[in-house]
Design an enzyme around this catalytic site. Sequence first.
Site, PDB file in Angstrom:
ATOM      1  N   GLU A   1       0.843  -1.207   0.000  1.00  0.00           N
ATOM      2  CA  GLU A   1       0.000   0.000   0.000  1.00  0.00           C
ATOM      3  C   GLU A   1       0.878   1.257   0.000  1.00  0.00           C
ATOM      4  OE1 GLU A   1      -1.187   1.997   3.276  1.00  0.00           O
ATOM      5  OE2 GLU A   1      -0.662   0.513   4.783  1.00  0.00           O
TER       6      GLU A   1
ATOM      7  N   ALA B   1     -13.069   1.340   6.003  1.00  0.00           N
ATOM      8  CA  ALA B   1     -13.475   0.583   4.813  1.00  0.00           C
ATOM      9  C   ALA B   1     -12.537  -0.591   4.560  1.00  0.00           C
ATOM     10  CB  ALA B   1     -13.496   1.509   3.597  1.00  0.00           C
ATOM     11  N   ASP B   2     -11.376  -0.600   5.217  1.00  0.00           N
ATOM     12  CA  ASP B   2     -10.467  -1.751   5.076  1.00  0.00           C
ATOM     13  C   ASP B   2     -11.186  -3.044   5.457  1.00  0.00           C
ATOM     14  OD1 ASP B   2      -8.459   0.085   4.539  1.00  0.00           O
ATOM     15  OD2 ASP B   2      -7.276  -0.331   6.332  1.00  0.00           O
TER      16      ASP B   2
ATOM     17  N   LYS C   1      -3.629  -1.123  15.173  1.00  0.00           N
ATOM     18  CA  LYS C   1      -3.088  -0.274  16.224  1.00  0.00           C
ATOM     19  C   LYS C   1      -4.039  -0.071  17.375  1.00  0.00           C
ATOM     20  CE  LYS C   1       0.413   2.307  14.025  1.00  0.00           C
ATOM     21  NZ  LYS C   1       0.640   3.313  13.011  1.00  0.00           N
TER      22      LYS C   1
END
Length: 310
Positions: free
Chosen positions: A29, A143-144, A161
Amino acid sequence: MNIAEGTNFIANDEISIALGRGEPVVALESTVITHGLPYPANLELARDMERVIRSSGAVPGTIALLDGQIRLGLAESELTRLASEGGMRKIGARDLGFAVHNKWSGGTTVAGSIFCAHAAGIKVFATGGIGGVHRGVGADVSADLIQLSRTPIIVVCAGAKAILDLPATVEYLETHGVPVIGYRTSDFPAFYSQNSGLKLECSAESPAEIAEIALEMGSLGLKSALLVVNPPPAESALPFEEIDAVVNEAVEEAEREGISGKDVTPYLLGKVAEKTSGASIKVNLALLKNNAKLAAEISIAYRHALKSNI
Ligand code: PSU
Ligand code: MN
């Protein structure tokens, strides 16, 4: 490639050739470059990840938008541009249409990147941490998570995280049918820390085992990603309690300042880096390289498993 000729989605020659020959490719990414880390740590990291993947025997493919073109595989000068130029956008899967239409440049999130990687026929993707369910009422959900539930690709990360609500994130993955597999761990890692206290049902001991599970999912026709969670290296990991206190302060500050939408994650990441005087960035760099290496090993194992299955 499942992408139509003549579109604004362009893979560089090295990747097109590797994919054509069925060689291992690892997609990466780029929001971590444009919004996740400061310059020049971001550039150093982008280069290091690519280097680690190459030295492990796979081809790296960083995904990003450059002047409205979706690019897979970047030249050195393009990585530098992405890492250092101002005005870079943060681009999720839903933004791809606007981004091409309006000739944007920017980093693609995990959601945007896995959509593109899968469209190009790539089986393995590496990142640091995925987005998740944010803390607080009426929570912001990345949205991941939704894209993971509908993209058949192996995603290697260090969990999510502690800026997020981790129990809610793990629950969301379960609800939406995304399998989570611990790499040599039975605990969901919390990115900066090896353990979050959340137990996993499945773990794997080798890249080969992960590759076989992904092939099994593919032959069943399952449409979700396989999320591989790889704890950060012990030498640089931070204690969960320590980081949790810092995150709580950062979340309160974000609320006070009225930060919302896609600005929340970059804001929290910046605050945590500031408050740990860079220790968080050190773990971040170490785990990203660690994930790139595991992803390369999985991509190689996947190709072997595919050949021996024919
Ligand atoms: N989490 C991190 N570092 C990051 C990101 C998430 O620890 O750089 C980036 C990733 O690109 C991820 C995106 O896909 O932020 C999620 O943003 P949002 O929460 O707005 O969906
Ligand atoms: Mn969000």
